[in-house]
Design an enzyme around this catalytic site. Structure first.
Site, short mmCIF file in Angstrom:
data_model
loop_
_atom_site.label_atom_id
_atom_site.label_comp_id
_atom_site.label_asym_id
_atom_site.label_seq_id
_atom_site.Cartn_x
_atom_site.Cartn_y
_atom_site.Cartn_z
N CYS A 87 -7.36 5.33 -31.48
CA CYS A 87 -6.89 4.50 -30.17
C CYS A 87 -5.73 3.91 -29.99
O CYS A 87 -4.94 4.41 -29.96
CB CYS A 87 -8.26 3.78 -29.98
SG CYS A 87 -8.41 3.35 -28.14
N HIS A 174 -13.01 7.28 -30.42
CA HIS A 174 -13.57 6.65 -31.44
C HIS A 174 -14.60 7.22 -32.27
O HIS A 174 -15.59 7.21 -32.05
CB HIS A 174 -14.28 5.18 -31.08
CG HIS A 174 -13.39 4.16 -30.38
ND1 HIS A 174 -12.51 3.07 -31.53
CD2 HIS A 174 -12.68 3.90 -29.44
CE1 HIS A 174 -11.96 2.40 -30.87
NE2 HIS A 174 -12.04 3.04 -29.45
N GLU A 176 -15.52 6.62 -35.27
CA GLU A 176 -16.51 5.86 -36.16
C GLU A 176 -17.77 5.49 -35.55
O GLU A 176 -18.72 4.96 -36.27
CB GLU A 176 -15.75 4.71 -36.76
CG GLU A 176 -15.47 3.68 -35.50
CD GLU A 176 -14.20 3.94 -34.67
OE1 GLU A 176 -13.61 2.78 -34.10
OE2 GLU A 176 -13.59 4.80 -34.66
#
Length: 515
Positions: A87, A174, A176
């Site tokens: 990002c 993202h 994660e």
């Protein structure tokens, strides 16, 4: 943790302010690779000294072209290490290498369908289409020289990019976050496929290294530990006791604000079960006297914290030759404070400041671990499940679950109702699914009817949430039949209660605790 860094491959994560930054390091550790989170201000020389296998730039709320934008040491790009920008991290990389970043027409937040256009190492063996989690207001609109587009989405033409000759990768989403369905696989591809890491980070190795480290640090000196019965202090105490035995002394302060059976359980587990030297201090009357008439939650916290310090000080002063203080500081505590903990303690992490004339050398054996890793460590050390999986419990204890003034009657209501809640949640097999659950007494009374007689008694609130790390939380969807059992039992078994309410508020806007 110098020894560990030498023995294990390491991935460094640079923090640019994302709410998800800790998740990145945690995901990597779940793969069996050691990872640390560092501020974006770390220098290239400092990173080089750590000898990592790769670097990840986290996301963040800023715009790379905005005032106050966060940057990193430009020499980091000259280290020759693989870098993965997430990002904001991708946008920073774009800016660094001469690409273009602009504000998007509209902020993209939520799930999006990603289409892989170029199967770089990052996307090896992943599907051409996958759901990812977006959270950004800016876009990369022009690639830097030498980069190619790896992936796109409907609202994001450059959702992934790479320069494989330089081992530089970036994604706008993202990976994660669990909403990104193949996010873990993508991070794995970077860690193993790009950086060439090997697995080696596990609790068995951690224990072996940490025991030796404690023995070397302490030598023949003595260690003092404030034992609360919570997960962190329990694991610290058992780990240090395993290393140095009777050189450890624990002080357990019973302030009268503990859950049902907790004080007895602590003594049985640690004094009898682990044969540790535990000094129990019964300070219930002392705490209740100080709290009499106090209603403000912050004032209650302060009184409880200060009184704990005074009690601990009184007991510690009776002991001779204590050189070290063991503390259950976790990696999250260090990350969130932004600074490493000082070597000489003047304030205790869990209970507030210790008196300035109490100088100890500090031992923090858990300061590289996340909460879930501490639980794994506790299990490896043989600590009973009821302690390892114990609910998070605030330092002020039940003192902040009784809203307003604390009285013995109110404490008993919370203590008994909480015990029933815990018992029924465990019976229903929900204790590992729900991150935290407890009862609170909001200090309100209502009219009821029991045995054909009018009552005017207390309302008990039930709070249960699901979460990964406690930073955000959602209210738990406990089955209605389980809630009914809990409600019926509390009303029938706990005196002065005639109504039960269930808190269905997420965090944010609410906090998990009521005070």
């Amino acid at each position: 943790m110098i020894i560990l860094k030498k023995q294990h491959d390491t991935i460094i994560v640079l923090d640019f302010g994302s709410q998800y930054n800790q998740l990145i390091a945690r995901r990597i550790r779940e793969f069996g690779v050691y990872s640390e989170l560092h501020p974006h201000t770390i220098t290239a020389e400092e990173i080089k000294a750590m000898n990592p296998k790769g670097i990840i730039f986290s996301g963040g709320p800023n715009s790379v072209y905005g005032e106050g934008a966060l940057h990193c040491d430009e020499k980091i790009f000259e280290l020759g290490l693989p870098i993965f920008g997430i990002c904001y991290g991708m946008q920073l990389m774009t800016q660094q290498f001469g690409g273009k970043v602009e504000r998007a027409n509209h902020r993209e937040y939520g799930k999006a369908v990603l289409k892989v256009e170029n199967e770089s190492k990052l996307y090896a063996n992943l599907p051409e289409e996958q759901v990812v989690w977006m959270s950004h207001g800016d876009l990369v609109t022009g690639l830097p020289e030498g980069f190619v587009v790896d992936a796109t989405s409907e609202s994001c033409p450059i959702a992934g990019m790479s320069n494989e000759a330089k081992n530089l990768y970036g994604v706008q989403f993202h990976p994660e976050v669990r909403h990104s369905e193949h996010g873990n696989d993508l991070i794995k591809n970077f860690v193993f496929g790009v950086c060439g890491c090997s697995e080696g980070w596990n609790m068995e190795n951690f224990i072996e290294v940490e025991l030796e480290k404690i023995r070397e640090t302490v030598g023949d000196k003595k260690v003092l530990c404030a034992l609360s019965g919570g997960v962190d202090s329990s694991v610290v105490a058992v780990l240090i006791h395993k290393a140095i035995g009777d050189q450890l002394t624990c002080i357990f302060v019973d302030h009268g604000l503990l859950r049902k059976g907790e004080a007895e359980g602590v003594m049985k587990t640690f004094s009898e079960g682990f044969h540790m030297n535990v000094i129990k201090v019964d300070a219930r009357d002392r705490f209740m006297d100080k709290l009499k008439g106090v209603e403000d939650p912050e004032q209650k916290r302060k009184i409880i914290g200060n009184e704990f310090i005074y009690v601990f000080d009184d007991e510690a002063s009776k002991l001779q030759g204590m050189d070290f203080l063991a503390q259950g500081t976790l990696y999250t505590d260090i990350v969130e404070s932004g600074t490493a903990t000082a070597q000489t303690i003047k304030s205790h992490h869990n209970v507030g400041g210790l008196p300035e004339d109490m100088q100890f050398k500090l031992i923090e054996p858990l300061n590289t671990l996340f909460k879930d890793e501490v639980r794994v460590l506790g299990s490896e050390l043989g600590i009973p499940d009821e302690i390892v999986w114990r609910q998070p419990f605030p330092g002020p204890g039940l003192g902040i679950r009784v809203l307003g003034e604390i009285t013995e009657e109110k404490l008993e209501i919370v203590r008994e109702s909480d015990a029933i809640l815990r018992e029924e949640i465990i019976k229903a097999g929900l204790d590992r699914e729900i991150w935290q659950y407890f009862t609170a007494l909001p200090g309100m009374r209502s009219v009821g009817v029991m045995g054909d007689e009018r009552t005017y008694d207390y309302t008990v609130g039930i709070r249960a949430v699901t979460s990964i790390d406690g930073m955000t939380a959602d209210w738990a969807r406990i089955p209605w039949d389980v809630l009914e059992k809990i409600s019926v039992r509390i009303v029938n078994e706990v005196k002065h209660v005639n109504r039960i309410v269930y808190d269905v508020t997420s965090k944010p806007p609410a906090t998990i605790e009521w005070e």
